[in-house]
Design a protein around this motif. Structure first.
Motif, mmCIF file in Angstrom:
data_model
loop_
_atom_site.group_PDB
_atom_site.id
_atom_site.type_symbol
_atom_site.label_atom_id
_atom_site.label_comp_id
_atom_site.label_asym_id
_atom_site.label_seq_id
_atom_site.Cartn_x
_atom_site.Cartn_y
_atom_site.Cartn_z
ATOM 1 N N UNK A 261 1.036 -0.988 -0.207
ATOM 2 C CA UNK A 261 0.018 -0.442 -0.033
ATOM 3 C C UNK A 261 1.180 1.674 -0.185
ATOM 4 N N UNK A 262 0.110 2.453 -0.249
ATOM 5 C CA UNK A 262 1.538 3.543 -0.766
ATOM 6 C C UNK A 262 0.983 4.227 0.439
ATOM 7 N N UNK A 263 1.634 5.384 0.566
ATOM 8 C CA UNK A 263 1.398 6.012 2.247
ATOM 9 C C UNK A 263 -0.144 6.664 2.021
ATOM 10 N N UNK A 264 -0.751 6.536 1.275
ATOM 11 C CA UNK A 264 -2.023 7.225 1.303
ATOM 12 C C UNK A 264 -3.322 6.083 1.843
ATOM 13 N N UNK A 266 -3.429 3.234 -0.753
ATOM 14 C CA UNK A 266 -4.225 2.969 -1.609
ATOM 15 C C UNK A 266 -3.311 1.524 -1.666
ATOM 16 N N UNK A 267 -3.761 0.662 -2.423
ATOM 17 C CA UNK A 267 -3.042 -0.654 -2.584
ATOM 18 C C UNK A 267 -2.351 -0.233 -3.780
ATOM 19 N N UNK A 268 -1.710 -0.793 -4.494
ATOM 20 C CA UNK A 268 -0.636 -0.111 -5.333
ATOM 21 C C UNK A 268 -1.200 -1.530 -6.267
#
Length: 344
Positions: A261-264, A266-268
């Motif tokens: 997951x990114x820093x927000x 959100x699933x990459x």
């Protein structure tokens, strides 16, 4: 399909596709550029649950684990034979943090539950997402439908360089698809993909740290945490300019730990894979090394008795000395043992 004659050592007729693969790689292994995965790949895998009752009921919870074999060699009548001490491997965030109970398939179709507490799983010394428990004398191939991944078949930093391992390499993962996990038996499912990024620290929320990982583009979902991820190459799948003469290999890349997951938040849609050598580092911890040593000491005379009737004194050989090996891929240690070590 039309055949064309490509320049190859055996002067064989190749199909157009095979000829392209051959001419690109300057060699072809057999006539099949793409592999069929051996069905036994699924029998390395076990499922993990939070309680014994949940394991008995085969509830839709938990994650995956798989069997690895740590080798040792015996000198029997002048011939080296290889045997394996079995260990179960999963993620720290699965086995050590809530789902320690193991379920396997028996050959008669019934389940076998191995009871473990979370603290029975040994974690990586630096907190990587790895957990291991010794299952010596709790599984055997006569009773259980199992295979194992040998430690000598793990990817290591040396093999990365020697194989010129890189982006785009083909991978497959065998693990637990919770929505399709089998009814009476566990039914591991295979997913496929490719390496997207070589070793990089990736944020792993499950253990609250950056985990050194391969990033893999691979279909996955809940339940596959703890699954083995295999990497392979054939003459038909290497599009890079050759930097090595290793055109064909098949090895354990590591352990799937889940989505990145990114820093927000959100699933990459990339999966993180703990490198296989992190398992080796965990096996080398004093606690697991002691389990291994005890298993070797206990099993050695029983193996000798079974194979030679007790007439020859065995000696444990150097694992790095591969001269005149006769590999015993048929058995996991524990098959010939009827009772556990008295001090275990």
């Amino acid at each position: 399909m039309m055949l064309c004659k490509a320049q190859n050592p055996d002067n064989r007729l190749l199909t157009d596709k095979q000829a392209v693969c051959f001419n690109a790689g300057n060699k072809i292994s057999g006539l099949l550029p793409m592999p069929r995965i051996d069905d036994s790949s699924t029998t390395t895998v076990a499922f993990l649950y939070s309680t014994h009752d949940a394991a008995e009921k085969h509830e839709k919870e938990g994650g995956s684990a798989f069997i690895v074999g740590k080798p040792f060699d015996l000198d029997i009548s002048g011939k080296l034979m290889r045997f394996y001490v079995p260990f179960m491997v999963s993620n720290l965030h699965v086995a050590f943090q809530g789902c320690p109970y193991i379920r396997l398939n028996k050959r008669d179709g019934s389940p076998h539950i191995i009871d473990r507490e979370c603290t029975d799983w040994v974690t990586h010394p630096e907190g990587d997402d790895v957990a291991v428990t010794c299952v010596f004398n709790e599984i055997n191939k006569d009773e259980h439908d199992i295979t194992h991944v040998a430690v000598n078949d793990f990817i290591t930093p040396e093999k990365i360089e020697g194989y010129d391992l890189g982006i785009g390499e083909d991978v497959f993962m065998v693990g637990r698809f919770i929505n399709l996990q089998g009814r009476d038996q566990i039914r591991p499912v295979t997913r496929f993909g490719n390496i997207s990024l070589m070793i990089e620290p990736l944020p792993n929320k499950a253990i609250n740290k950056d985990q050194e990982s391969f990033a893999v583009e691979m279909r996955s979902r809940t339940g596959f945490s703890g699954s083995p991820v295999m990497v392979y190459r054939t003459a038909g799948t290497n599009l890079a300019r050759p930097k090595t003469n290793v055109e064909n290999f098949h090895a354990l890349l590591g352990i799937n730990w889940g989505f990145v997951y990114d820093e927000n938040g959100e699933n990459t849609w990339l999966n993180g894979v703990v490198p296989a050598w992190k398992i080796i580092e965990t096996l080398d911890t004093p606690e697991l090394q002691e389990k291994y040593d005890d298993a070797v000491e206990y099993a050695t005379p029983r193996i000798l008795e079974e194979l030679s009737g007790g007439g020859v004194e065995p000696s444990v050989a150097n694992q790095d000395d591969n001269s005149s090996h006769k590999e015993d891929f048929i058995r996991l240690l524990g098959e010939a043992v009827s009772s556990p070590p008295t001090d275990d």
